[in-house]
Design an enzyme around this catalytic site. Structure first.
Site, PDB file in Angstrom:
ATOM      1  N   SER A  11       0.871  -1.178   0.000  1.00  0.00           N
ATOM      2  CA  SER A  11       0.000   0.000   0.000  1.00  0.00           C
ATOM      3  C   SER A  11       0.905   1.225   0.000  1.00  0.00           C
ATOM      4  O   SER A  11       1.900   1.247  -0.725  1.00  0.00           O
ATOM      5  CB  SER A  11      -0.931  -0.068   1.205  1.00  0.00           C
ATOM      6  OG  SER A  11      -1.856   0.975   1.178  1.00  0.00           O
ATOM      7  N   HIS A  38      -3.034  -1.528  -2.925  1.00  0.00           N
ATOM      8  CA  HIS A  38      -4.143  -0.588  -2.712  1.00  0.00           C
ATOM      9  C   HIS A  38      -4.037   0.531  -3.736  1.00  0.00           C
ATOM     10  O   HIS A  38      -2.967   1.062  -3.997  1.00  0.00           O
ATOM     11  CB  HIS A  38      -4.085  -0.018  -1.291  1.00  0.00           C
ATOM     12  CG  HIS A  38      -4.402  -1.036  -0.247  1.00  0.00           C
ATOM     13  ND1 HIS A  38      -4.125  -0.867   1.075  1.00  0.00           N
ATOM     14  CD2 HIS A  38      -4.985  -2.257  -0.345  1.00  0.00           C
ATOM     15  CE1 HIS A  38      -4.529  -1.931   1.766  1.00  0.00           C
ATOM     16  NE2 HIS A  38      -5.044  -2.790   0.914  1.00  0.00           N
ATOM     17  N   ASP A 131      -4.236  -4.537   6.347  1.00  0.00           N
ATOM     18  CA  ASP A 131      -4.648  -5.472   5.304  1.00  0.00           C
ATOM     19  C   ASP A 131      -3.444  -6.345   4.924  1.00  0.00           C
ATOM     20  O   ASP A 131      -2.334  -5.850   4.772  1.00  0.00           O
ATOM     21  CB  ASP A 131      -5.149  -4.689   4.081  1.00  0.00           C
ATOM     22  CG  ASP A 131      -5.909  -5.579   3.097  1.00  0.00           C
ATOM     23  OD1 ASP A 131      -6.368  -6.667   3.508  1.00  0.00           O
ATOM     24  OD2 ASP A 131      -6.049  -5.172   1.937  1.00  0.00           O
TER      25      ASP A 131
END
Lengths: 185, 274
Positions: A11, A38, A131
């Site tokens: 991310s 992401h 995540d």
């Protein structure tokens, strides 16, 4: 090669790391690599192209039910979850976001762990939420190899730190060490 | 979040068999991972802790199946998802291919986000009252959900952002009012829409369609079922009509690919040519 696939989640702060990894893979790298990063939901184009600039291998945002081929890099498309199914195909999904993310790293990692079991390498890079932590744990439970980018090197260390808290990772590597590892497998 | 894929392949098959044996509904053609997640979600919602218990509930409580079908259905994500598609529909596709008296079919509606979006686009073009829209859904409970046209307020932020990207001349707030943490859309939007239950395997689709909007639904089926669904859709369409699937769905390697010409690759818009 004893592994059948590599899956990488990242991310915030992971773009440069991914670019460097992709630029340094050997041209003959002969297993698929899945990237779950992401990204902005409503920006569909540009990411694949940006990653392609320096990559030695072709980068593809798969369509639903597209076949998984060796030696290709697959990028999870914007606003879809990406699953790797038994039988070497992708399935996409528009289920609700997980960890505020669609694509969710956890969900991609779960499906890859189920499909590739102990023949999978999972890598978590820099990122600003958790995540991927449960996903990496699942890869480890299925017998795969769990790697995180060294938090000291990360622009944002939340994601690898959360993964390390969730499971006992096999390796904590710098970007260069990740590249050497991938070259060896 | 619970870890997924706790349901193994054998338990998965047992659940599918129990549903088939008791209700004649065949879920064996679903995409594996997403369907496992759907079953697990339904189990959590109904406080069912094991697959044995799920199978037992499905077998003994004959009313549970309607609730179960509703709970495994996957909501549409947002209104005006992929704003460029709706701009293309407004500016080119509808003016060119949808005439007064045209038939439009929206199969497998779940929460209705895409249906409301289509209705708004047609209304803005002054066409809503001049077309016949059929919206079909799988579950009995969904007919009422769709007709109610009420959406959680938390979904409105993305809906509004998408609507702004669609850059309409109207205000989005004209189409709904907020009450009790929900956005109730104007029932006039769906007044002429025929909402009915429909099952691809057993039912006859509405015929003579000029536009079929079927986005991000095929992804939940295996390739074989996708082919079978596309055959039914293809047969329901007039020559020269338009089929639209999700931006990451396509008809490549579909049995029906030869019946279509891809006229907009970015938005997955096809024209039926024969």
């Amino acid at each position: 090669m004893s592994y059948k696939a590599v899956i990488i989640g990242g991310s915030a702060g992971s773009f440069q790391v991914i670019t460097k990894i992709l630029a340094n893979l050997p041209a003959g790298f002969d297993i698929p690599i899945f990237l779950c990063l992401h990204r902005l939901k409503h920006v569909r184009t540009g990411f694949e192209e940006a990653l392609s600039i320096k990559s030695t291998l072709p980068i593809i945002e798969p369509y639903d039910k597209q076949h998984i081929r060796p030696g290709k890099i697959y990028l999870a498309p914007a606003n879809y979850h990406m699953y790797m199914e038994l039988g070497n195909t992708f399935s996409l999904s528009t289920e609700p976001p997980v960890n505020h993310s669609r694509p969710s790293i956890d969900l991609s990692f779960f499906s890859a762990a189920y499909t590739y079991k102990n023949k999978l390498v999972g890598i978590i890079l820099s990122g600003a939420n958790k995540d991927g932590a449960l996903g990496l744990k699942q890869i480890k439970l299925a017998g795969g190899v769990a790697i995180v980018q060294s938090p000291d090197e990360c622009q944002v260390k939340t994601m690898p730190t959360a993964a390390m808290a969730a499971t006992s990772v096999d390796y904590v590597y710098t970007t260069d060490q990740i590249i050497s590892f991938l070259k060896r497998i | 979040m619970e870890e997924i894929n706790n349901i193994g392949i054998i338990e998965y098959r047992n659940i599918i068999k129990a549903i088939s044996d008791n209700y004649g509904i065949d879920f064996s053609h679903k995409s594996f991972t997403a369907f496992v997640r759907s079953i697990e979600r339904a189990m959590v919602l109904n406080n069912i802790r094991s697959t044995e218990s799920l199978i037992s509930t499905l077998t003994t409580n004959k009313n549970f199946i309607h609730r179960f079908i509703s709970d495994i259905s996957i909501e549409e994500t947002e209104m005006f998802r992929d704003p460029n598609l709706w701009i293309e529909l407004r500016d080119n596709i509808i003016p060119q291919y949808v005439k007064k008296g045209s038939n439009i079919w929206v199969p497998e509606v779940t929460s209705g986000d895409e249906l409301i979006t289509l209705a708004i686009v047609l209304k803005e073009l002054g066409m809503l009252e001049h077309v016949r829209i059929t919206a079909t859904c799988f579950g009995r409970n969904q007919v009422d959900i769709i007709k109610e046209a009420a959406f959680p307020i938390k979904k409105m932020e993305i809906n509004i952002a998408n609507f702004n990207r669609y850059s309409s001349s109207s205000k989005f707030s004209e189409y709904y009012e907020e009450r009790n943490n929900r956005a109730y859309f104007d029932h006039e939007l769906l007044r002429g829409v025929n909402v009915k239950q429909f099952e691809f395997i057993t039912d006859e689709p509405p015929q003579n369609n000029h536009l079929v909007l079927y986005r991000n639904k095929m992804i939940y089926y295996n390739k074989r079922m996708q082919n079978s669904i596309m055959s039914k859709i293809t047969d329901s369409m007039s020559i020269g009509s338009i089929f639209i699937c999700g931006v990451k769905e396509n008809l490549e390697s579909s049995n029906n690919e030869k019946s279509f010409l891809l006229i907009n690759e970015n938005e997955s818009i096809y024209k039926k040519t024969n």
